[in-house]
Design an enzyme around this catalytic site. Structure first.
Site: not given
Ligand SMILES: *Cc1c(COP(=O)(O)O)cnc(C)c1O
Length: 361
Positions: A37, A132
């Site tokens: 993402k 969150r």
């Molecule tokens: C974005 C996200 C990640 C990955 O985060 P990074 O900091 O890019 O490694 C992992 N788990 C969830 C639930 C996320 O939303």
């Protein structure tokens, strides 16, 4: 020919990082989901993850997982953002695993899975403090009792996320909470919860420090693989290629101008009231890139002595008076990108993408 303004995406370095991260995780018994993402689900970046040996692809957007599936990427697809009940059919179709915290949604997923004669895997997210997504710890036993009964749903285990909203840092203590919870739940509910998904890039520091609680066996990592950075701890990951996505934009105006505007100052185009320090006449460059392309507070010029002084929708303003390199109109300026800046530069439709891959040249 490279077109500008553009992002520069070093697929070779991302592939190397993917491979290294996968190995580091595997050495501690941790399975790695590569999170795409941060690169807005860029297909070539996702492919580089897989070429680096990663077998699970994760994204927060169902449309990115759909894109990966339709492009024929062979990986287990993990949906990171909690789905809403109305998209259960798409989730079943494009994601093999999803993260969940709501029984209403799980029931919708169960129904959709039964209709399609599928088994959909889920990881139940638990809050350990970042606030969150996550079921509160006290509510988890009752939640699981109901979740485990749903047909078409296989509860793989539990997981957590920190660092994203509350900025809570992962520690062996708040991560070990998951292992203790799992052990207790397996006994009291007489079930198996084989997966404990410990966290994201921020949590990888526990691996480095050899402080990861035994039992954590799954990570979801994006930023660390893509940029070699860890924004939560404001650091670079040791031994990883860093800044594998950068931004390059040409100078469209270069002139000496006063450092303070002339006239009464109102609000700028974004509702802010700007303030200026009088430094006399300065050499200013305008770049062919703006807020619609990149979040300006996360860009760092790679040429020493250049300062970002502002941005409007389509323009980025630089003070280049002290630039170590002499500049002309048309010259290209390249920037390193923080996480938010990278995300915005990969999400916009306006930037060209310059893929760099030494292996295929
Ligand atoms: C974005 C996200 C990640 C990955 O985060 P990074 O900091 O890019 O490694 C992992 N788990 C969830 C639930 C996320 O939303």
């Amino acid at each position: 020919m490279t077109k500008y303004p553009c992002t520069n995406i070093h697929l070779d370095k991302i592939r190397e990082n993917a491979s290294q991260m996968r190995e580091k995780c595997a050495a501690s018994g941790v399975k790695l989901a590569g999170v795409a993402k941060g690169a807005a689900g860029d297909l070539k970046v996702a492919r580089a993850f897989l070429e680096g040996g990663i077998e699970q692809l994760a994204d927060s957007r169902i449309q990115n997982l759909k894109k990966f599936k339709e492009a024929g990427l062979e990986a287990e697809m993990l949906l990171l953002r909690l789905p809403h009940p109305g998209e259960a059919e798409d989730v079943i179709k494009y994601a093999d695993i999803s993260l969940n915290t709501e029984l209403k949604t799980l029931k919708a997923l169960s129904k959709a899975a039964i209709t399609k004669n599928k088994k959909h895997k889920v990881i139940i997210m638990v809050d350990v403090g970042d606030l969150r997504e996550g079921v509160m710890q006290d509510d988890l036993p009752d939640f699981l009792v109901e979740a485990l009964e749903l047909d078409g749903i296989e509860v793989l285990g539990i997981g957590t996320n920190v660092g994203c909203y509350g900025g809570v840092l992962p520690t062996s203590t708040n991560t070990k909470v998951l292992v203790d919870l799992r052990d207790r739940l397996e006994t009291t509910l007489n079930c198996k919860l084989p997966v404990i998904s410990g966290g994201n890039t921020a949590t990888s520091i526990l691996l480095e420090r050899d402080e990861l609680p035994r039992g954590i066996n799954h990570f979801r990592i994006g930023e660390g693989i893509i940029q070699g950075t860890d924004v939560t701890h404001q650091r670079d990951l040791m031994g990883f290629n860093r800044q594998n996505i950068t931004l390059t934009a040409p100078i469209i105006e270069l002139k000496n101008k006063p450092s303070v505007p002339t006239g009464e100052i109102g609000h700028d185009a974004f509702g802010q009231k700007p303030e200026f320090e009088d430094k006399g006449t300065r050499l200013r460059a305008i770049l062919e890139v703006g807020r619609q392309d990149v979040r300006p507070d996360g860009v760092k010029p790679t040429i020493e002595g250049i300062e970002v002084i502002g941005a409007s929708s389509d323009h980025l303003l630089l003070d280049v008076t002290d630039s170590e390199k002499e500049l002309e109109v048309g010259d290209l300026i390249t920037f390193e990108l923080g996480y938010g800046a990278m995300l915005s530069a990969m999400t916009t439709n306006y930037l060209y993408r310059n893929y760099i891959d030494s292996e295929s040249e």
